[in-house]
Write a protein that holds these residues in place. Structure first.
Motif, PDB file in Angstrom:
ATOM      1  N   ALA A  74       9.450   0.611   5.489  1.00  0.00           N
ATOM      2  CA  ALA A  74       9.338  -0.712   6.104  1.00  0.00           C
ATOM      3  C   ALA A  74       7.871  -1.120   6.233  1.00  0.00           C
ATOM      4  O   ALA A  74       6.974  -0.280   6.270  1.00  0.00           O
ATOM      5  CB  ALA A  74       9.987  -0.690   7.489  1.00  0.00           C
ATOM      6  N   GLY A  75       7.647  -2.419   6.310  1.00  0.00           N
ATOM      7  CA  GLY A  75       6.309  -2.934   6.560  1.00  0.00           C
ATOM      8  C   GLY A  75       5.430  -2.938   5.328  1.00  0.00           C
ATOM      9  O   GLY A  75       5.807  -2.493   4.240  1.00  0.00           O
ATOM     10  N   TYR A  76       4.220  -3.487   5.510  1.00  0.00           N
ATOM     11  CA  TYR A  76       3.243  -3.517   4.421  1.00  0.00           C
ATOM     12  C   TYR A  76       2.563  -2.160   4.291  1.00  0.00           C
ATOM     13  O   TYR A  76       2.411  -1.433   5.278  1.00  0.00           O
ATOM     14  CB  TYR A  76       2.173  -4.566   4.710  1.00  0.00           C
ATOM     15  N   PRO A  77       2.120  -1.830   3.094  1.00  0.00           N
ATOM     16  CA  PRO A  77       1.263  -0.640   2.972  1.00  0.00           C
ATOM     17  C   PRO A  77       0.003  -0.843   3.814  1.00  0.00           C
ATOM     18  O   PRO A  77      -0.558  -1.943   3.850  1.00  0.00           O
ATOM     19  CB  PRO A  77       0.916  -0.614   1.474  1.00  0.00           C
ATOM     20  N   PRO A  78      -0.445   0.174   4.541  1.00  0.00           N
ATOM     21  CA  PRO A  78      -1.642  -0.017   5.391  1.00  0.00           C
ATOM     22  C   PRO A  78      -2.887  -0.274   4.541  1.00  0.00           C
ATOM     23  O   PRO A  78      -3.033   0.269   3.446  1.00  0.00           O
ATOM     24  CB  PRO A  78      -1.741   1.316   6.137  1.00  0.00           C
ATOM     25  N   GLU A  79      -3.768  -1.117   5.077  1.00  0.00           N
ATOM     26  CA  GLU A  79      -5.019  -1.408   4.358  1.00  0.00           C
ATOM     27  C   GLU A  79      -5.899  -0.165   4.280  1.00  0.00           C
ATOM     28  O   GLU A  79      -6.533   0.097   3.257  1.00  0.00           O
ATOM     29  CB  GLU A  79      -5.792  -2.515   5.092  1.00  0.00           C
ATOM     30  N   ARG A  80      -5.992   0.533   5.392  1.00  0.00           N
ATOM     31  CA  ARG A  80      -6.742   1.796   5.431  1.00  0.00           C
ATOM     32  C   ARG A  80      -5.821   2.858   6.008  1.00  0.00           C
ATOM     33  O   ARG A  80      -5.108   2.610   6.974  1.00  0.00           O
ATOM     34  CB  ARG A  80      -7.996   1.671   6.317  1.00  0.00           C
ATOM     35  N   TYR A  81      -5.852   4.013   5.385  1.00  0.00           N
ATOM     36  CA  TYR A  81      -4.944   5.075   5.832  1.00  0.00           C
ATOM     37  C   TYR A  81      -5.695   6.400   5.669  1.00  0.00           C
ATOM     38  O   TYR A  81      -5.497   7.122   4.701  1.00  0.00           O
ATOM     39  CB  TYR A  81      -3.674   5.044   5.002  1.00  0.00           C
ATOM     40  N   HIS A 405      16.232 -14.983  11.763  1.00  0.00           N
ATOM     41  CA  HIS A 405      15.096 -14.133  11.408  1.00  0.00           C
ATOM     42  C   HIS A 405      15.518 -13.183  10.302  1.00  0.00           C
ATOM     43  O   HIS A 405      16.560 -12.536  10.394  1.00  0.00           O
ATOM     44  CB  HIS A 405      14.635 -13.330  12.624  1.00  0.00           C
ATOM     45  N   VAL A 406      14.738 -13.131   9.246  1.00  0.00           N
ATOM     46  CA  VAL A 406      15.042 -12.213   8.139  1.00  0.00           C
ATOM     47  C   VAL A 406      13.854 -11.285   7.937  1.00  0.00           C
ATOM     48  O   VAL A 406      12.707 -11.644   8.235  1.00  0.00           O
ATOM     49  CB  VAL A 406      15.344 -12.962   6.823  1.00  0.00           C
ATOM     50  N   ARG A 407      14.120 -10.095   7.437  1.00  0.00           N
ATOM     51  CA  ARG A 407      13.035  -9.187   7.111  1.00  0.00           C
ATOM     52  C   ARG A 407      13.505  -8.180   6.061  1.00  0.00           C
ATOM     53  O   ARG A 407      14.720  -7.969   5.890  1.00  0.00           O
ATOM     54  CB  ARG A 407      12.509  -8.469   8.351  1.00  0.00           C
ATOM     55  N   LEU A 408      12.542  -7.596   5.398  1.00  0.00           N
ATOM     56  CA  LEU A 408      12.818  -6.551   4.414  1.00  0.00           C
ATOM     57  C   LEU A 408      12.599  -5.209   5.104  1.00  0.00           C
ATOM     58  O   LEU A 408      11.475  -4.871   5.481  1.00  0.00           O
ATOM     59  CB  LEU A 408      11.869  -6.699   3.215  1.00  0.00           C
ATOM     60  N   ASP A 409      13.654  -4.423   5.241  1.00  0.00           N
ATOM     61  CA  ASP A 409      13.539  -3.111   5.907  1.00  0.00           C
ATOM     62  C   ASP A 409      13.173  -2.006   4.938  1.00  0.00           C
ATOM     63  O   ASP A 409      12.765  -0.926   5.357  1.00  0.00           O
ATOM     64  CB  ASP A 409      14.847  -2.758   6.615  1.00  0.00           C
ATOM     65  N   GLY A 410      13.349  -2.252   3.658  1.00  0.00           N
ATOM     66  CA  GLY A 410      12.995  -1.234   2.684  1.00  0.00           C
ATOM     67  C   GLY A 410      13.030  -1.826   1.286  1.00  0.00           C
ATOM     68  O   GLY A 410      13.873  -2.676   0.974  1.00  0.00           O
ATOM     69  N   GLY A 411      12.099  -1.407   0.465  1.00  0.00           N
ATOM     70  CA  GLY A 411      12.057  -1.914  -0.897  1.00  0.00           C
ATOM     71  C   GLY A 411      10.868  -1.334  -1.622  1.00  0.00           C
ATOM     72  O   GLY A 411       9.999  -0.690  -1.008  1.00  0.00           O
ATOM     73  N   PRO A 412      10.798  -1.550  -2.919  1.00  0.00           N
ATOM     74  CA  PRO A 412       9.663  -1.018  -3.676  1.00  0.00           C
ATOM     75  C   PRO A 412       8.340  -1.622  -3.201  1.00  0.00           C
ATOM     76  O   PRO A 412       8.292  -2.770  -2.746  1.00  0.00           O
ATOM     77  CB  PRO A 412       9.983  -1.427  -5.117  1.00  0.00           C
ATOM     78  N   THR A 413       7.293  -0.841  -3.299  1.00  0.00           N
ATOM     79  CA  THR A 413       5.980  -1.307  -2.835  1.00  0.00           C
ATOM     80  C   THR A 413       5.573  -2.591  -3.541  1.00  0.00           C
ATOM     81  O   THR A 413       4.964  -3.482  -2.930  1.00  0.00           O
ATOM     82  CB  THR A 413       4.933  -0.210  -3.083  1.00  0.00           C
ATOM     83  N   SER A 414       5.930  -2.729  -4.818  1.00  0.00           N
ATOM     84  CA  SER A 414       5.548  -3.933  -5.558  1.00  0.00           C
ATOM     85  C   SER A 414       6.125  -5.187  -4.911  1.00  0.00           C
ATOM     86  O   SER A 414       5.458  -6.227  -4.845  1.00  0.00           O
ATOM     87  CB  SER A 414       6.022  -3.830  -7.008  1.00  0.00           C
ATOM     88  N   LEU A 415       7.344  -5.114  -4.397  1.00  0.00           N
ATOM     89  CA  LEU A 415       7.938  -6.269  -3.717  1.00  0.00           C
ATOM     90  C   LEU A 415       7.279  -6.486  -2.366  1.00  0.00           C
ATOM     91  O   LEU A 415       7.004  -7.626  -1.977  1.00  0.00           O
ATOM     92  CB  LEU A 415       9.447  -6.060  -3.545  1.00  0.00           C
ATOM     93  N   ARG A 416       7.001  -5.413  -1.654  1.00  0.00           N
ATOM     94  CA  ARG A 416       6.393  -5.553  -0.327  1.00  0.00           C
ATOM     95  C   ARG A 416       4.994  -6.158  -0.412  1.00  0.00           C
ATOM     96  O   ARG A 416       4.502  -6.729   0.548  1.00  0.00           O
ATOM     97  CB  ARG A 416       6.357  -4.187   0.367  1.00  0.00           C
ATOM     98  N   GLU A 417       4.362  -6.029  -1.554  1.00  0.00           N
ATOM     99  CA  GLU A 417       3.043  -6.641  -1.737  1.00  0.00           C
ATOM    100  C   GLU A 417       3.159  -8.139  -2.010  1.00  0.00           C
ATOM    101  O   GLU A 417       2.199  -8.884  -1.862  1.00  0.00           O
ATOM    102  CB  GLU A 417       2.309  -5.974  -2.905  1.00  0.00           C
ATOM    103  N   GLN A 418       4.357  -8.603  -2.422  1.00  0.00           N
ATOM    104  CA  GLN A 418       4.521  -9.999  -2.847  1.00  0.00           C
ATOM    105  C   GLN A 418       5.035 -10.934  -1.766  1.00  0.00           C
ATOM    106  O   GLN A 418       4.780 -12.140  -1.823  1.00  0.00           O
ATOM    107  CB  GLN A 418       5.522 -10.075  -4.008  1.00  0.00           C
ATOM    108  N   ILE A 419       5.792 -10.409  -0.817  1.00  0.00           N
ATOM    109  CA  ILE A 419       6.533 -11.296   0.091  1.00  0.00           C
ATOM    110  C   ILE A 419       6.143 -11.026   1.546  1.00  0.00           C
ATOM    111  O   ILE A 419       5.599  -9.976   1.860  1.00  0.00           O
ATOM    112  CB  ILE A 419       8.057 -11.088  -0.073  1.00  0.00           C
ATOM    113  N   PRO A 420       6.440 -11.976   2.425  1.00  0.00           N
ATOM    114  CA  PRO A 420       6.247 -11.728   3.865  1.00  0.00           C
ATOM    115  C   PRO A 420       7.391 -10.868   4.392  1.00  0.00           C
ATOM    116  O   PRO A 420       8.445 -11.380   4.760  1.00  0.00           O
ATOM    117  CB  PRO A 420       6.255 -13.141   4.458  1.00  0.00           C
ATOM    118  N   VAL A 421       7.204  -9.555   4.390  1.00  0.00           N
ATOM    119  CA  VAL A 421       8.318  -8.639   4.634  1.00  0.00           C
ATOM    120  C   VAL A 421       8.895  -8.761   6.044  1.00  0.00           C
ATOM    121  O   VAL A 421      10.053  -8.427   6.279  1.00  0.00           O
ATOM    122  CB  VAL A 421       7.924  -7.176   4.361  1.00  0.00           C
ATOM    123  N   TRP A 422       8.089  -9.219   6.980  1.00  0.00           N
ATOM    124  CA  TRP A 422       8.587  -9.353   8.355  1.00  0.00           C
ATOM    125  C   TRP A 422       9.189 -10.736   8.605  1.00  0.00           C
ATOM    126  O   TRP A 422       9.540 -11.069   9.739  1.00  0.00           O
ATOM    127  CB  TRP A 422       7.458  -9.106   9.353  1.00  0.00           C
TER     128      TRP A 422
END
Length: 457
Positions: A74-81, A405-422
């Motif tokens: 879930a969520g965006y990949p962190p900017e710094r990790y 309210h809609v959100r993406l709870d899980g998906g490929p990183t490529s999709l999470r980089e494209q859309i407002p997942v929350w």
């Protein structure tokens, strides 16, 4: 970066005297959004957590709190990790005040361990996230992972009475008290619960408990359409029966549960009740009557053991193809009368994107979850998300108090980089401004989970 990490590690060891607190071993277990930390911190005390955060803040390092790892998709990949802050050594019961219906625990305690603590006293926290053997109390509260029993016990954040936390600058705070009626000051517990580790790290939580039902049982019936099943669910919720959970499932979700659970379809309404023996019998009788009036078919009666097993299975996500990296998990919430629309949106998303679907709704709480597994090569996850989000939101009418309210709870990183997942593209801009101000106030160096939460805070 290596010099910063070395300085950070030396400072933390000097503060805590614990040479095993930081390690570069096993970082592969903490991958998040395709990114791996350089170090894993495993503090065993509140003071050690303060040291990790203070030193990371000084070194401009990014720290992501880590419980059971059950929300890693879930969520965006962190900017710094740079550092994964594991709570695995903070997993003890601090105090169990059974006469006061309160358990004080550390954040790394699993939900199963909490249940083992409270069950002998006939009490329950009512927390039912997916994968309770791994999901931790801290992670469940801070990621607001409420399951099917939310309709009976409320949201996970409602269970928190007191929080002891470490803030990103290394300062310590305790919010709330061990009394239910605590109205002094702002409700900081509700601010932090659901903040996904972007504002603070919990080191101790006081959880409100409830008397567990003496007996439980469930009934299920099949319906021809989603509309019929959801209508029956709404009529059930209008009765004073206080179910433990109310779920509507499609054929895909029924199939994914496996043959172990005989549930009629193609759409199934299942509900569980808990009470003393006579009360349970009355609730089940009235539910059976309602199912008959609403046209339910192939009535299934579940005993106590079957009810508990099915309830746990319904909290989990489907396995197999639905758990693959390229699969999607989407969620919509709103008023209960919007659930048929959300179900149609899931069907349209599956068709547009080339997926097969499994759908389940917490029908008493207005929450629908859908899992989309690739049918074949060449699936289009972006098309599926766009179809799901747009059709769900078509039912929103803020002027009439109807929010979606809609959100993406899980998906490929490529999709999470494209859309407002929350789903923050539909948020009131003023709300997003407020959230950013809170982040700046609590975490000006953006130490905790930078970029992972709403609006890439």
């Amino acid at each position: 970066m290596a010099a910063s990490l070395d300085a950070f590690a030396r400072a933390v060891e000097a503060d805590t005297g614990d040479p095993s607190l930081l390690s570069g071993d096993g970082t592969g277990m903490y991958v998040l959004g395709g990114r791996m930390p350089f170090l894993v911190a495993r503090p065993a005390s509140h003071e050690a957590v303060l040291s990790v955060l203070a030193r990371a803040s000084e070194g401009s390092l990014g720290v992501v709190p880590w419980g059971g790892g059950t929300s890693r998709r879930a969520g965006y990949p962190p900017e710094r990790y740079d550092v994964a802050l594991s709570t695995e050594r903070l997993s003890a019961a601090v105090d169990f005040l059974c006469d006061d219906l309160t358990a004080v625990v550390q954040p790394g305690m699993t939900i199963e361990s909490l249940n083992r603590l409270t069950r002998p006293e006939g009490q329950t926290a009512g927390l039912d996230p997916a994968n309770p053997g791994k999901a931790t109390v801290g992670g469940t509260v801070f990621a607001e992972r409420s399951g099917p029993q939310r309709v009976r016990w409320g949201r996970a954040r409602d269970r928190v009475m007191r929080l002891k936390v470490a803030l990103p600058d290394g300062s310590s705070h305790t919010y709330g008290a061990l009394v239910v009626k605590n109205v002094t000051g702002y409700d900081m517990n509700r601010l932090l619960a659901g903040s996904w580790g972007t504002l603070a790290v919990a080191t101790e939580l006081a959880i409100r408990l409830y008397k567990a039902p003496e007996r439980s049982g469930a009934r299920a019936a099949g319906f021809g359409t989603a509309g019929e099943a959801f209508r029956a669910a709404r009529r059930l919720m209008a009765l004073p029966l206080h179910p433990l959970w109310v779920e509507v499932l499609d054929a895909g979700r029924i199939e994914a549960l496996g043959e172990r659970y005989f549930l009629p379809g193609p759409w199934c309404l299942a509900a569980a009740f808990g009470d003393f023996e006579e009360g349970l019998a009355e609730a089940l009788r009235r539910f059976e009557d309602l199912l008959g009036r609403e046209g339910g078919r192939e009535l299934a009666r579940l005993d106590e053991e079957e009810t508990a097993r099915l309830g746990a299975a319904l909290a989990d996500q489907p396995g197999g193809d639905f758990a693959r990296e390229e699969s999607l998990a989407v969620r919509a919430s709103g008023r209960a009368d919007q659930l048929p629309r959300f179900a149609r949106a899931a069907e349209e998303a599956a068709g547009k994107g080339g997926f097969r679907r499994a759908v389940a709704a917490h029908a008493g709480s207005g929450v629908l979850r859908a899992w989309l597994a690739p049918r074949e090569r060449g699936v289009e996850p972006r098309a599926a998300w766009d179809a799901f989000a747009s059709l769900c939101r078509a039912g929103a009418d803020p002027a009439a108090g109807r929010f979606v309210h809609v959100r993406l709870d899980g998906g490929p990183t490529s999709l999470r980089e494209q859309i407002p997942v929350w789903g923050e593209d539909a948020l009131d801009p003023a709300a997003l401004v407020l959230m950013r101000r809170l982040k700046r106030e609590y975490d000006p160096t953006r130490t905790l989970s930078p970029g992972r939460f709403v609006g890439r805070l």
